[in-house]
Scaffold this motif. Structure first.
Motif, PDB file in Angstrom:
ATOM      1  N   SER A   8      45.306  41.816  46.290  1.00 17.29           N
ATOM      2  CA  SER A   8      46.082  40.578  46.183  1.00 17.29           C
ATOM      3  C   SER A   8      45.990  39.774  47.477  1.00 17.29           C
ATOM      4  CB  SER A   8      47.556  40.894  45.921  1.00 17.29           C
ATOM      5  OG  SER A   8      47.702  41.848  44.915  1.00 17.29           O
ATOM      6  N   ALA A  22      39.319  31.023  39.661  1.00 10.03           N
ATOM      7  CA  ALA A  22      39.123  32.463  39.555  1.00 10.03           C
ATOM      8  C   ALA A  22      37.631  32.771  39.462  1.00 10.03           C
ATOM      9  CB  ALA A  22      39.855  33.009  38.335  1.00 10.03           C
ATOM     10  N   ARG A  39      35.370  44.077  44.076  1.00  9.72           N
ATOM     11  CA  ARG A  39      36.282  44.290  42.959  1.00  9.72           C
ATOM     12  C   ARG A  39      35.695  43.675  41.700  1.00  9.72           C
ATOM     13  NH1 ARG A  39      37.734  47.419  45.863  1.00  9.72           N
ATOM     14  NH2 ARG A  39      39.802  47.964  46.599  1.00  9.72           N
ATOM     15  N   GLN A  41      35.310  41.557  38.418  1.00  4.56           N
ATOM     16  CA  GLN A  41      35.668  40.182  38.112  1.00  4.56           C
ATOM     17  C   GLN A  41      36.998  40.092  37.345  1.00  4.56           C
ATOM     18  OE1 GLN A  41      35.127  39.282  34.617  1.00  4.56           O
ATOM     19  NE2 GLN A  41      33.576  37.665  34.613  1.00  4.56           N
ATOM     20  N   SER A  42      37.171  40.949  36.354  1.00  4.72           N
ATOM     21  CA  SER A  42      38.373  40.819  35.533  1.00  4.72           C
ATOM     22  C   SER A  42      39.641  41.119  36.335  1.00  4.72           C
ATOM     23  CB  SER A  42      38.290  41.745  34.325  1.00  4.72           C
ATOM     24  OG  SER A  42      38.266  43.088  34.734  1.00  4.72           O
ATOM     25  N   GLY A  43      39.510  41.977  37.312  1.00  3.22           N
ATOM     26  CA  GLY A  43      40.651  42.277  38.161  1.00  3.22           C
ATOM     27  C   GLY A  43      41.098  41.061  38.953  1.00  3.22           C
ATOM     28  N   TYR A  45      40.727  37.894  38.004  1.00  3.28           N
ATOM     29  CA  TYR A  45      41.423  37.014  37.064  1.00  3.28           C
ATOM     30  C   TYR A  45      42.873  37.455  36.873  1.00  3.28           C
ATOM     31  CZ  TYR A  45      37.504  34.179  35.485  1.00  3.28           C
ATOM     32  OH  TYR A  45      36.485  33.270  35.417  1.00  3.28           O
ATOM     33  N   ARG A  46      43.052  38.756  36.699  1.00  4.82           N
ATOM     34  CA  ARG A  46      44.412  39.245  36.472  1.00  4.82           C
ATOM     35  C   ARG A  46      45.280  39.056  37.704  1.00  4.82           C
ATOM     36  NH1 ARG A  46      44.370  45.121  34.497  1.00  4.82           N
ATOM     37  NH2 ARG A  46      43.547  45.349  36.590  1.00  4.82           N
ATOM     38  N   GLU A  47      44.704  39.396  38.854  1.00  5.25           N
ATOM     39  CA  GLU A  47      45.503  39.387  40.074  1.00  5.25           C
ATOM     40  C   GLU A  47      45.903  37.970  40.482  1.00  5.25           C
ATOM     41  OE1 GLU A  47      47.865  41.097  42.192  1.00  5.25           O
ATOM     42  OE2 GLU A  47      46.547  42.332  40.953  1.00  5.25           O
ATOM     43  N   LYS A  49      46.464  35.523  38.525  1.00  4.96           N
ATOM     44  CA  LYS A  49      47.585  35.127  37.657  1.00  4.96           C
ATOM     45  C   LYS A  49      48.889  35.728  38.157  1.00  4.96           C
ATOM     46  CE  LYS A  49      45.686  33.936  33.230  1.00  4.96           C
ATOM     47  NZ  LYS A  49      45.554  34.249  31.814  1.00  4.96           N
ATOM     48  N   HIS A  50      48.779  36.961  38.593  1.00  6.92           N
ATOM     49  CA  HIS A  50      49.946  37.625  39.142  1.00  6.92           C
ATOM     50  C   HIS A  50      50.489  36.845  40.342  1.00  6.92           C
ATOM     51  CE1 HIS A  50      51.722  41.419  41.207  1.00  6.92           C
ATOM     52  NE2 HIS A  50      52.635  40.797  40.522  1.00  6.92           N
ATOM     53  N   ASP A  53      52.296  33.910  39.109  1.00  4.67           N
ATOM     54  CA  ASP A  53      53.617  34.275  38.585  1.00  4.67           C
ATOM     55  C   ASP A  53      54.637  34.449  39.704  1.00  4.67           C
ATOM     56  OD1 ASP A  53      52.600  34.207  36.074  1.00  4.67           O
ATOM     57  OD2 ASP A  53      52.380  36.379  35.843  1.00  4.67           O
TER      58      ASP A  53
END
Lengths: 207, 207
Positions: A8, A22, A39, A41-43, A45-47, A49-50, A53
């Motif tokens: 993060s 992203a 890391r 790629q999908s991680g 994108y998720r992170e 967004k986190h 949030d």
DNA sequence: GGACACATGTAACGGGTTACATGATTTC
DNA sequence: GAAATCATGTAACCCGTTACATGTGTCC
């Protein structure tokens, strides 16, 4: 309040320089995500967004032609979080090298297999060394992204370089050592081994 | 058939030497699980059960007093799996060092914070160096566990040592470099930085 | 016989991964 | 206008983690 991961913070670090999508962060555009902190790629994108949030990143949706695009910018709270992170104890560094594990059961395999493993280690180190060299050229020619950060980035690249040279040199000399062996059995290897241990022991003494 | 993780193979490697209980593997008894391939205790319990399910390890339940105890031994199929593993391409080596990431946003923090981070890196490297030194002493005195494996283990420890020395030396010289700075701003640091880049560039040329 | 460390696990969460999905743009 | 590649994401699994649970010797 909730503790973020180093990943993060790695993303926040990038956002602190300028806004990114992203996609840009996940793909090869940010090169240290390839080599210094790889890391999936999908991680990313998720992170990211986190982070949005939590209010640490501000997403801005726009359209490129018909395709939508989300660019994230760091917020004041995000900057604050980064600053707070810098004041915390740093995470332990670590290395993973499967090749050393294989050495522990070397006698189960063949000498050729082990040599191939070491060759692979050396080749991967050299591939990354070539990459690092090209980056250094960019800085020298003044055309690197974030050229103005060279004074800190060179310190990070210094470690990366020495680490790669360490891996390369180890793979090389271990191959050479092993090529003098007749097979992988312990027979007759004790004396030489203890000589090497003595050398390591000496080098491990703190100065 | 199903692909195991390197951690699974690390456990199988240990079982190939002699039978162990999960507790023995998970605790500090197997030192390379502490330093060369650190994993949480609970993961080892889970993974060794997995190996048993696959028929690669044979659990043997016994009782110590009233407490039950499970000791796992490698099976012929387990040995075969280990041998097959040695023939596959090795996983990429990798390093994680949060300190280098922090360098990328250094100007957000203070010089003192960054110096503290580097001191921590150096201290951790030195702690592990002391540990490694004590291991080398064990070998020299002939009282190390699996002393007869010294001829391969010394090769693994060689890498571990050089890696630790690399970390220690880097933290040290980076601290020294930084102590000459007035602050963390880019002001007046460009010329020196490019000098360092040139040095890295030269070192990165393959021989 | 209470405290404490040793020995042996289970539960649950989260971050990392691979694989898939889908529309846009470029290429030929 | 079909194929390939770029850009942007979602789904789902699995490994690694922290935290908890519980019985057992040992020390005083």
């Amino acid at each position: 309040m909730e503790p973020l991961t180093t990943t993060s913070y790695a993303i926040l670090c990038q956002l602190a320089l300028k806004p990114w999508s992203a996609y840009e962060l996940a793909e090869q555009k940010v090169r240290y995500f390839q080599y210094m902190w790889p890391r999936a790629q999908s991680g990313i994108y998720r992170e990211i967004k986190h982070l949005a949030d939590l209010g640490y990143a501000q997403p801005e949706r726009s359209n490129v032609g018909k395709r939508q695009r989300t660019v994230y910018a760091i917020t004041p709270q995000g900057l604050e979080a980064l600053r707070a992170w810098l004041a915390t104890p740093v995470a332990r560094f670590s290395m993973e090298c499967e090749a050393t594990l294989r050495l522990f059961v070397a006698p189960l395999g063949t000498k050729e297999q082990l040599l191939a493993t070491l060759e692979q280690v050396q080749a991967e180190a050299e591939e990354m060394l070539r990459f690092l060299h090209s980056i250094m050229q960019e800085y020298l020619e003044g055309r690197a992204p974030f050229q103005e950060q060279v004074y800190v980035r060179v310190l990070a690249n210094d470690l990366f370089l020495e680490y790669l040279l360490t891996m390369q040199a180890w793979a090389k000399r271990t191959r050479q050592e092993m090529m003098q062996w007749y097979d992988l059995s312990p027979d007759g290897k004790d004396e030489r081994a203890l000589e090497l241990v003595q050398r390591l022991s000496d080098r491990a003494v703190l100065t």
